[in-house]
Scaffold this active site. Structure first.
Site, short mmCIF file in Angstrom:
data_model
loop_
_atom_site.label_atom_id
_atom_site.label_comp_id
_atom_site.label_asym_id
_atom_site.label_seq_id
_atom_site.Cartn_x
_atom_site.Cartn_y
_atom_site.Cartn_z
N ARG A 277 0.82 -1.23 0.00
CA ARG A 277 0.00 0.00 0.00
C ARG A 277 0.84 1.26 0.00
NH1 ARG A 277 -2.76 -3.34 3.47
NH2 ARG A 277 -4.64 -4.21 2.52
N LYS A 299 1.67 11.05 -11.59
CA LYS A 299 0.88 10.01 -12.28
C LYS A 299 1.76 8.80 -12.53
CE LYS A 299 -2.25 12.76 -15.10
NZ LYS A 299 -2.68 12.88 -16.49
N GLU A 341 7.31 18.32 -25.94
CA GLU A 341 6.65 18.65 -24.67
C GLU A 341 7.21 19.94 -24.08
OE1 GLU A 341 4.06 17.22 -23.53
OE2 GLU A 341 4.04 15.14 -24.22
N LYS A 383 5.32 22.72 -15.68
CA LYS A 383 4.51 21.56 -15.27
C LYS A 383 4.30 21.58 -13.76
CE LYS A 383 3.23 16.89 -15.67
NZ LYS A 383 3.39 15.54 -16.13
N GLU A 393 -6.20 16.60 -11.13
CA GLU A 393 -7.00 16.86 -12.34
C GLU A 393 -8.44 17.16 -11.97
OE1 GLU A 393 -6.26 13.50 -14.94
OE2 GLU A 393 -4.90 14.76 -16.08
N ARG A 402 -4.94 21.54 -14.93
CA ARG A 402 -3.97 20.60 -15.46
C ARG A 402 -4.25 20.22 -16.92
NH1 ARG A 402 -1.44 16.23 -11.41
NH2 ARG A 402 -0.28 15.02 -12.91
N ASN A 406 -2.50 19.26 -21.79
CA ASN A 406 -2.99 18.42 -22.87
C ASN A 406 -2.96 19.15 -24.22
OD1 ASN A 406 -3.76 15.77 -22.96
ND2 ASN A 406 -5.93 16.27 -23.23
N HIS A 409 -2.58 17.45 -27.57
CA HIS A 409 -2.63 16.01 -27.32
C HIS A 409 -3.85 15.29 -27.89
CE1 HIS A 409 0.87 16.62 -24.91
NE2 HIS A 409 0.88 15.39 -24.47
N HIS A 413 -3.01 11.98 -29.77
CA HIS A 413 -3.39 10.62 -29.36
C HIS A 413 -4.06 9.86 -30.51
CE1 HIS A 413 -3.37 11.98 -24.90
NE2 HIS A 413 -2.21 11.48 -25.25
N HIS A 425 5.90 10.27 -29.48
CA HIS A 425 4.83 11.03 -28.85
C HIS A 425 4.97 12.54 -29.10
CE1 HIS A 425 1.84 12.21 -25.94
NE2 HIS A 425 2.74 12.90 -25.26
N1 LIG Z 1 3.29 9.85 -15.79
C1 LIG Z 1 3.17 10.89 -16.59
O1 LIG Z 1 2.74 11.96 -16.21
C2 LIG Z 1 3.61 10.75 -18.01
C3 LIG Z 1 3.75 11.88 -18.80
C4 LIG Z 1 4.21 11.73 -20.10
C5 LIG Z 1 4.52 10.48 -20.58
N2 LIG Z 1 4.36 9.39 -19.80
C6 LIG Z 1 4.66 8.05 -20.29
O2 LIG Z 1 6.03 8.02 -20.66
C7 LIG Z 1 6.19 7.00 -21.64
C8 LIG Z 1 7.11 7.51 -22.71
O3 LIG Z 1 8.34 7.86 -22.13
P1 LIG Z 1 9.70 7.85 -22.98
O4 LIG Z 1 9.50 8.61 -24.23
O5 LIG Z 1 10.78 8.25 -22.06
O6 LIG Z 1 9.82 6.34 -23.44
P2 LIG Z 1 10.69 5.09 -22.94
O7 LIG Z 1 10.67 4.94 -21.49
O8 LIG Z 1 10.21 3.95 -23.74
O9 LIG Z 1 12.16 5.48 -23.41
C9 LIG Z 1 12.45 5.53 -24.79
C10 LIG Z 1 13.60 4.57 -25.14
O10 LIG Z 1 14.83 5.14 -24.71
C11 LIG Z 1 15.54 4.21 -23.91
N3 LIG Z 1 16.29 5.03 -22.98
C12 LIG Z 1 15.87 5.54 -21.81
N4 LIG Z 1 16.82 6.33 -21.29
C13 LIG Z 1 17.87 6.31 -22.14
C14 LIG Z 1 19.13 6.94 -22.16
N5 LIG Z 1 19.48 7.78 -21.18
N6 LIG Z 1 19.96 6.73 -23.19
C15 LIG Z 1 19.58 5.90 -24.20
N7 LIG Z 1 18.38 5.28 -24.26
C16 LIG Z 1 17.54 5.49 -23.23
C17 LIG Z 1 14.47 3.33 -23.32
O11 LIG Z 1 14.99 2.10 -22.91
C18 LIG Z 1 13.49 3.22 -24.47
O12 LIG Z 1 13.93 2.24 -25.36
C19 LIG Z 1 4.81 6.63 -22.13
O13 LIG Z 1 4.46 5.36 -21.65
C20 LIG Z 1 3.91 7.70 -21.53
O14 LIG Z 1 2.62 7.19 -21.24
C21 LIG Z 1 3.92 9.51 -18.53
ZN LIG Z 2 2.49 14.27 -23.73
#
Ligand SMILES: NC(=O)c1ccc[n+]([C@@H]2O[C@H](COP(=O)([O-])OP(=O)(O)OC[C@H]3O[C@@H](n4cnc5c(N)ncnc54)[C@H](O)[C@@H]3O)[C@@H](O)[C@H]2O)c1
Ligand SMILES: [Zn+2]
Length: 520
Positions: A277, A299, A341, A383, A393, A402, A406, A409, A413, A425
């Site tokens: 928890r 999140k 972003e 942010k 939210e 918040r 978006n 977005h 999406h 993205h």
């Molecule tokens: N929680 C939130 O508020 C929030 C906000 C935006 C996005 N997200 C989530 O984030 C995800 C996307 O994140 P992302 O774009 O970082 O993708 P990701 O985590 O898949 O990273 C992209 C790629 O880069 C690699 N990588 C990571 N760090 C590296 C580094 N330092 N050097 C080389 N390679 C590296 C990873 O292994 C992966 O293959 C989505 O699932 C999205 O839903 C969450």
């Molecule tokens: Zn985004």
């Protein structure tokens, strides 16, 4: 910000400056060389023919231009004595290369081209030192012993720049926490974890060595490797993580670290939120997107086959470290995606980010530049400010809250979905913002120049600004089922002028279709 080197003649400003610029991936300007290029004369000729006053005037102009470069600048030995030049230095890192008069005399004696040193080198150098050293001492933000080998001097300056450049952003959540941004800040997270009995470091395969290096400093640490990309955000991986913690005997005083991109930090945060928890969670985002977006806001979650991010929780980290040293090997497409972003934050709340992009888009795409660090920091501040005011939210009616994050977005999406998640993205968000800008123009909320600014800034960092691969009707129906669409009504975040987001529903369908046609 520029890195400015000051010091007496022959203290090594040119050699150290060039080497430092190479390591930092920045430009190098020596003001004396700049003056020589501009006038076509050697410095000593200008001194002899037109006098020192004239030279100092040229130097003042050269210094102003060099400081605007955001690179490494070597200021001629006497430049610092000009008050107008000293007045330009606040905000820059001013490093004083300190070398003893004895060493300088030996070095300068071998170089008879320096104008002020033609006779009695030792006496001249002592006199210069007496006049200038107090000013160097006052003006420098840092002093380095420059009698060492050049590589050692450069390494020490790099260490100094790293520690000087750490920014801390406070997030006012239920339990306030800090986001540290800078080079080497992962070590500060390690310091906070010292003494914790058990620590699980979740990481993707590509970061195994980094995770292992961190674990080596923390006796209680264990590594859990998660798959790269969205494959990490599954209930199967979640199950594996929960069981690994259970088998290791985790208690509520232990901790989880998410070290990776947004997929890793979303997974790790959710593991922490749900195990027993709730375990303390520390976030170490390693992609631009994860730093700018995923790491702040609390999140966490995983995907289901039925859709992305369908299972999750709000779980605030204890601390976030955005260590810029991790970004060196990140593929350029990932950097550009994160910039989408960052620029979004510029459009919704901080036009300085847009100015940085307009001033030098190349610098923004290079994660080792001060411009990149500033833009990232500003985006995190945007942010942070938005989520601090709307933690869950739940903005009140009439406030955008918040939801402003978006921006771009809704269409993004839909594009991601119809393209089978092959689009980065941030690239989809870039197209989505241009679409939103076109909608806003048609509603009289943005003018032509503001819409053009969207295309200019996004394209300048290599993001797409047009899309026509899908039919509007197909995208439109996908948009209706977006999680954030609030029922079947399409609600779009639009700008009423740069920096003023609003959310609007019931936009005429033909206006939407026409706006889509405009981005094709
Ligand atoms: N929680 C939130 O508020 C929030 C906000 C935006 C996005 N997200 C989530 O984030 C995800 C996307 O994140 P992302 O774009 O970082 O993708 P990701 O985590 O898949 O990273 C992209 C790629 O880069 C690699 N990588 C990571 N760090 C590296 C580094 N330092 N050097 C080389 N390679 C590296 C990873 O292994 C992966 O293959 C989505 O699932 C999205 O839903 C969450
Ligand atoms: Zn985004």
């Amino acid at each position: 910000m520029s890195v400015v080197l000051i010091g007496l003649p022959a203290s090594g400003k040119t050699t150290v400056g060039a080497a430092l610029a190479t390591v930092l991936g920045l430009s190098f300007i020596d003001t004396d060389v700049l003056i020589e290029e501009r006038t076509g004369s050697l410095v000593r000729e200008i001194f002899a023919d037109q006098g020192e006053d004239h030279f100092r005037q040229l130097e003042q102009v050269a210094a102003a231009d060099a400081l605007a470069s955001g690179g490494v600048v070597s200021l001629g030995g006497g430049a610092i004595m000009t008050e107008a030049i000293r007045a330009m230095l606040p905000g820059h890192q001013v490093v004083w290369l300190d070398v003893s008069v004895v060493t300088l005399t030996r070095r300068a004696g071998m170089n008879r081209l320096r104008p002020l040193l033609l006779t009695d080198v030792r006496a001249q150098m002592s006199a210069l030192a007496a006049k200038r050293l107090p000013v160097y001492e006052r003006t420098a933000t840092w002093r380095v012993d420059a009698e060492q080998p050049v590589d050692d001097i450069v390494a020490q300056i790099m260490d100094h720049l790293a520690s000087a450049a750490v920014v801390t952003v406070r997030v006012e959540a239920d339990q306030p926490y800090d986001v540290l941004i800078g080079r080497g800040v992962a070590s500060k997270l390690v310091e906070r974890l010292e003494g914790v009995a058990r620590i699980a470091i979740l990481h993707p395969p590509v970061l195994h060595d980094r995770a292992a290096a961190m674990a080596a400093k923390l006796p209680g640490a264990m590594l859990i490797e998660a798959p790269a990309g969205e494959a990490a955000k599954t209930t199967t991986v979640l199950d594996h993580c929960w069981r690994a913690l259970a088998q290791a005997g985790f208690t509520r005083s232990d901790a989880v670290v998410g070290l990776g991109g947004g997929t890793t930090t979303d997974l790790a945060g959710f593991v922490a939120a749900t195990m027993l928890r709730g375990l303390p969670y520390f976030s170490l985002p390693t992609t631009v997107l994860a730093m700018a977006d995923a790491a702040v806001g609390g999140k966490t979650g995983v995907n289901l086959p039925e859709g992305k991010n369908l299972v999750g929780a709000f779980w605030e980290p204890r601390a976030v470290a955005c260590d810029l040293d991790f970004l060196g090997d990140l593929p350029s497409a990932e950097v550009a995606s994160g910039l989408g972003e960052i620029i979004k934050c510029g459009f919704i709340a901080d036009s300085e980010i847009l100015d940085l992009a307009r001033l030098d888009p190349q610098a923004l795409t290079n994660t080792s530049t001060p411009a990149f660090a500033e833009a990232l920091t500003r985006a995190i501040q945007v942010k942070t400010a938005v989520v601090s005011q709307d933690l869950r939210e739940q903005a009140k009616a009439g406030q955008v809250g918040r939801e402003a994050l978006n921006y771009g977005h809704t269409l993004a999406h839909a594009i991601e979905k119809v393209e089978g998640f092959t689009w980065a993205h941030g690239a989809a968000v870039a197209v989505g913002m241009v679409f939103a800008a076109e909608v806003a123009r048609r509603l009289g909320l943005l003018n032509d120049d503001e819409v053009a600014l969207h295309r200019e800034v996004l394209a300048s960092v290599g993001l797409p600004v047009s899309y026509h691969a899908s039919d509007w009707s197909q995208l439109r129906s996908v948009m209706s089922v977006d999680k954030k669409a609030r029922g079947n009504h399409l609600r779009l975040v639009l700008l009423e002028g740069i920096g003023h987001p609003t959310a609007l529903a019931d936009i005429p369908e033909d206006l939407l279709a026409d706006s889509y046609a405009a981005i094709g």
